[in-house]
Write a protein that holds these residues in place. Structure first.
Motif, PDB file in Angstrom:
ATOM      1  N   PRO A   1      42.252  30.011  53.167  1.00  0.00           N
ATOM      2  CA  PRO A   1      41.240  28.962  53.024  1.00  0.00           C
ATOM      3  C   PRO A   1      41.002  28.638  51.548  1.00  0.00           C
ATOM      4  CG  PRO A   1      40.206  31.072  53.531  1.00  0.00           C
ATOM      5  CD  PRO A   1      41.688  31.301  53.576  1.00  0.00           C
TER       6      PRO A   1
ATOM      7  N   ARG B   1      45.631  40.735  38.959  1.00  0.00           N
ATOM      8  CA  ARG B   1      44.328  40.873  39.635  1.00  0.00           C
ATOM      9  C   ARG B   1      43.677  42.199  39.279  1.00  0.00           C
ATOM     10  NH1 ARG B   1      43.068  36.749  43.656  1.00  0.00           N
ATOM     11  NH2 ARG B   1      41.175  37.998  43.865  1.00  0.00           N
TER      12      ARG B   1
ATOM     13  N   GLU C   1      39.044  34.268  31.184  1.00  0.00           N
ATOM     14  CA  GLU C   1      37.571  34.236  31.182  1.00  0.00           C
ATOM     15  C   GLU C   1      37.048  32.831  30.877  1.00  0.00           C
ATOM     16  OE1 GLU C   1      34.921  38.108  30.656  1.00  0.00           O
ATOM     17  OE2 GLU C   1      35.719  37.347  28.770  1.00  0.00           O
TER      18      GLU C   1
ATOM     19  N   GLY D   1      36.694  35.967  42.474  1.00  0.00           N
ATOM     20  CA  GLY D   1      36.643  36.576  43.802  1.00  0.00           C
ATOM     21  C   GLY D   1      37.308  35.739  44.881  1.00  0.00           C
ATOM     22  N   ILE D   2      38.334  34.966  44.513  1.00  0.00           N
ATOM     23  CA  ILE D   2      39.050  34.140  45.498  1.00  0.00           C
ATOM     24  C   ILE D   2      40.541  34.485  45.437  1.00  0.00           C
ATOM     25  CG2 ILE D   2      37.343  32.274  45.444  1.00  0.00           C
ATOM     26  CD1 ILE D   2      39.195  30.712  43.583  1.00  0.00           C
ATOM     27  N   PRO D   3      41.293  34.136  46.504  1.00  0.00           N
ATOM     28  CA  PRO D   3      42.710  34.503  46.495  1.00  0.00           C
ATOM     29  C   PRO D   3      43.506  33.782  45.403  1.00  0.00           C
ATOM     30  CG  PRO D   3      41.997  33.942  48.728  1.00  0.00           C
ATOM     31  CD  PRO D   3      40.889  33.543  47.797  1.00  0.00           C
ATOM     32  N   SER D   4      44.568  34.435  44.953  1.00  0.00           N
ATOM     33  CA  SER D   4      45.489  33.816  43.996  1.00  0.00           C
ATOM     34  C   SER D   4      46.905  34.121  44.459  1.00  0.00           C
ATOM     35  CB  SER D   4      45.267  34.394  42.598  1.00  0.00           C
ATOM     36  OG  SER D   4      45.445  35.795  42.605  1.00  0.00           O
TER      37      SER D   4
ATOM     38  N   GLN E   1      45.703  40.425  47.604  1.00  0.00           N
ATOM     39  CA  GLN E   1      44.329  40.869  47.310  1.00  0.00           C
ATOM     40  C   GLN E   1      44.070  42.296  47.762  1.00  0.00           C
ATOM     41  OE1 GLN E   1      42.449  37.233  48.740  1.00  0.00           O
ATOM     42  NE2 GLN E   1      40.689  37.821  47.482  1.00  0.00           N
TER      43      GLN E   1
ATOM     44  N   GLY F   1      46.144  35.188  38.235  1.00  0.00           N
ATOM     45  CA  GLY F   1      45.647  36.360  38.964  1.00  0.00           C
ATOM     46  C   GLY F   1      44.312  36.841  38.413  1.00  0.00           C
ATOM     47  N   ILE F   2      44.174  36.840  37.096  1.00  0.00           N
ATOM     48  CA  ILE F   2      42.906  37.296  36.494  1.00  0.00           C
ATOM     49  C   ILE F   2      41.785  36.329  36.887  1.00  0.00           C
ATOM     50  CG2 ILE F   2      41.713  37.938  34.359  1.00  0.00           C
ATOM     51  CD1 ILE F   2      44.431  38.531  33.093  1.00  0.00           C
TER      52      ILE F   2
ATOM     53  N   GLY G   1      41.643  34.436  39.544  1.00  0.00           N
ATOM     54  CA  GLY G   1      41.356  34.663  40.965  1.00  0.00           C
ATOM     55  C   GLY G   1      40.415  35.841  41.140  1.00  0.00           C
ATOM     56  N   GLU G   2      40.692  36.904  40.442  1.00  0.00           N
ATOM     57  CA  GLU G   2      39.861  38.099  40.561  1.00  0.00           C
ATOM     58  C   GLU G   2      38.459  37.854  39.985  1.00  0.00           C
ATOM     59  OE1 GLU G   2      41.171  40.724  42.249  1.00  0.00           O
ATOM     60  OE2 GLU G   2      39.229  41.741  42.113  1.00  0.00           O
ATOM     61  N   LEU G   3      38.394  37.198  38.840  1.00  0.00           N
ATOM     62  CA  LEU G   3      37.082  36.941  38.228  1.00  0.00           C
ATOM     63  C   LEU G   3      36.220  36.050  39.122  1.00  0.00           C
ATOM     64  CD1 LEU G   3      38.035  36.418  34.442  1.00  0.00           C
ATOM     65  CD2 LEU G   3      37.053  38.460  35.503  1.00  0.00           C
TER      66      LEU G   3
END
Ligand SMILES: Cc1cc2nc3c(=O)[nH]c(=O)nc-3n(C[C@H](O)[C@H](O)[C@H](O)COP(=O)(O)OP(=O)(O)OC[C@H]3O[C@@H](n4cnc5c(N)ncnc54)[C@H](O)[C@@H]3O)c2cc1C
Ligand SMILES: Nc1ncnc2c1ncn2[C@@H]1O[C@H](COP(=O)(O)O)[C@@H](O)[C@H]1O
Lengths: 245, 318
Positions: free
Chosen positions: A167, B104, A97, A134-137, B72, A127-128, A130-132
């Protein structure tokens, strides 16, 4: 291009781990702390990309003032500036965060991390984040090339590799052989002293996990030796005594 | 409420580590007084057989776009399944895909995630799991305080004996959007016909003591007769004697097989970090002072080129 590299400050891989008598903390007497080896790969690749594309590289650590020698080392390796979020990094979600919060204010094209920290080995923070965001990880990434707005990568999978394209922006957990480890030179070390290091307080300190106590594995029993000229007996012992065949 | 287990497949079949995860998840479900639901993504067969390992229901997302592990899209589908089944616990086996996906899902659901879990949770005071930390050198007892919890388990922590129970299979269609597929897998290189190192019950591993790649024939032969995977030390993969994905240790693959046989490996602390949770360790080294003997259960001081052929002969008679 703007790159953020997130580093940990962890006991060197040769450390014999010990805990305090009540088992609630690492006993850090005599322990040498270093930048996590995987984070070192992320840093090295970032510095290479800086040379290739003229990127700016910011290094970030969530940690107490004790981590500053590692941050300065990252600056000596070629990072342009540094951010330290002043907090004890005890939970992956909390750390993620903090990193995501900085990313939202800065539009980094690449957020490079290590595949895992070598203290808690979570392999989670990228990974967290990336998710927070909203982009790929992706992790563990062992090859990274940038072509325009596209990252071309190889990720290690069981028994091989997976080749990927995505991208920017991206969050990546790095491992060898993504780059050669670099050693700071004298000029780097001198200039690191005057590079900006911002210390900021944490936001929204929310922890989802809490480690209550630590323990060491039980001591190993004695090793049973088998004479080399009777090596075949090993197979029998593995079958009948150890029961693993 | 339920416990959801994400089952990873290769060529449409569950991976052995995922079957162990189903058994573990079923036990956690029993402890919580609820049911275990297995989740399978992509085309797969014989799903009702996951009942053998304790799942009472299998959710199947038969979307061929999920035949390769798109991180994803997988995370999105799993998070939606967690919500649909109102799962309080998500269990998965550690792997290059499982780890990436677990993080994720944790981010999306604000779920506390514990990785490298080595035992069943302790529910006597909250929800506490034991996990391996400092690359196998220690353990932490960690409380997960969020409502939803994710456990990524290490191999060999909860061996299951299959039953003849059968699970019901239900089709599930999560909402996946273009954003879940922005990353493209352009190619996959994978050694076939060999046993996967992290999944293997037995690992035969060679170090610099073997002198050169031309001497790996006997390592492969011993592995073949034992039904083992082959591994190596870091210098061996750095020298390109063996592929990188075989390198075991701190910066390589961490294994926890029933049996790890180390041949011509000195036992540096960084190598031990990747193998110290193996059930039984055998060390073969010409130097009686090699540090690896201190971490071993069985040892042979001798020349690998003499000892290994004897072991192959003996193992052939098993
Ligand atoms: C940050 C960091 C991370 C690292 N990560 C890893 C890692 O993940 N994995 C890893 O393996 N290493 C890792 N290393 C390297 C590690 O420190 C050691 O250098 C390495 O493990 C040594 O490999 P080895 O045992 O094959 O070679 P050596 O240390 O050279 O040992 C060879 C052994 O073979 C024995 N031998 C020689 N001839 C024979 C014979 N004929 N028969 C039987 N035995 C024989 C010798 O007695 C010796 O013990 C890391 C190092 C660092 C600094
Ligand atoms: N306290 C931290 N400060 C900055 N980056 C971190 C911190 N903890 C973890 N990371 C990054 O996240 C990666 C994965 O860490 P982990 O999920 O803890 O295994 C590390 O290699 C770092 O790049």
């Amino acid at each position: 291009m703007k790159i953020l590299v997130c580093i940990t400050h962890v006991p060197d891989t040769t450390t014999k781990i010990k805990f305090t008598a009540d088992g609630t903390k690492l006993d850090s007497t005599g322990v040498q702390f270093v930048i996590g080896p995987y984070d070192d790969y992320a840093l090295s690749r970032a510095v290479e990309l800086k040379e290739q594309f003229g990127a700016t590289v910011t290094v970030l650590n969530v940690g107490t003032a004790e981590t500053e020698p590692s941050i300065r080392k990252a600056l000596a390796l070629g990072c342009d500036d540094a951010i330290r979020i002043d907090a004890e990094p005890t939970d992956a979600f909390f750390v993620a965060e903090q990193i995501a919060h900085i990313c939202k204010q800065n539009n980094y094209d690449l957020i490079l991390m290590g595949r895992e920290s070598i203290d808690f080995n979570g392999g989670q923070v990228h990974g967290i984040v990336g998710e927070l965001l909203g982009i790929p990880s992706f992790s563990p990434v062992m090859k990274l090339d940038i072509e325009g707005n596209i990252a071309k990568m190889a990720r290690e999978i069981e028994g091989g590799k997976e080749y990927l394209e995505a991208p920017l922006p991206l969050v990546l957990g790095c491992q060898e052989p993504i780059a050669e480890w670099k050693i700071p030179n004298m000029r780097g070390i001198m200039s690191a002293k005057s590079k900006p290091l911002r210390v900021i307080p944490p936001t929204n300190p929310q922890e989802l996990t809490k480690s209550l106590s630590f323990e060491l594995p039980p001591p190993k029993g004695a090793c049973k030796m088998i004479p080399a000229d009777e090596a075949e007996k090993l197979i029998e012992l593995l079958r009948t005594e150890a029961k693993v065949l | 409420m339920s416990v959801l287990i994400f089952v990873e497949t290769t060529e449409g079949k569950p991976k052995p580590s995922s079957l162990e995860a189903v058994g573990y998840g079923a036990k956690v479900a029993e402890m919580l007084g609820t049911q275990a639901v297995a989740l399978v993504l992509g085309e797969a067969q014989e799903l009702e057989k996951l009942g053998n390992y304790g799942a009472s229901k299998v959710l199947h997302v038969a979307d061929s776009r999920l035949n390769t592990g798109v991180i994803q899209a997988y995370s999105s589908a799993i998070a939606q399944a967690v919500e649909k089944e109102n799962a309080s616990v998500l269990v998965l086996a550690k792997s290059s895909l499982g780890d990436a996906v677990a993080a994720r899902v944790a981010g999306r659901l604000k779920a506390g995630l514990a990785s490298n879990v080595v035992d069943l949770p302790n529910l006597s005071n909250g929800f506490v799991v034991k996990r391996s930390i400092y690359t196998g050198k220690a353990f932490a007892n960690t409380a997960i305080n969020s409502e939803r919890k994710i456990l990524a388990i290490k191999k060999n922590v909860y061996p299951v004996t299959p039953t003849s129970n059968i699970a019901t299979v239900e089709t599930f269609i999560p909402t996946l959007n273009d954003n879940d597929f922005v990353a493209k897998v352009t190619n996959t290189e994978k050694s076939t016909g060999t046993i996967s190192l992290p999944e293997a019950n037995i690992v035969v591993s060679g170090g610099r003591g073997l002198k050169g790649p031309e001497n790996w024939g006997m390592i492969e032969e011993l592995a073949r007769v034992l039904g083992a995977a082959t591994g190596c030390s870091k210098p061996v993969s750095d020298l390109h004697w063996r592929p990188h994905h075989e390198h075991v240790g701190q910066t390589g693959v961490k294994v926890s097989p029933n049996l790890y046989i180390a041949i011509g490996i000195s036992g540096a602390i960084q190598h031990l970090a990747g193998v110290n949770s193996s059930k039984c360790i055998v060390v073969i080294n010409s130097d009686p002072e090699a540090p690896f003997f201190q971490a071993a259960d069985y040892g042979i001081v001798g020349d690998a080129f003499k000892v290994v052929p004897k072991l192959i002969e003996a193992a052939k008679k098993l």
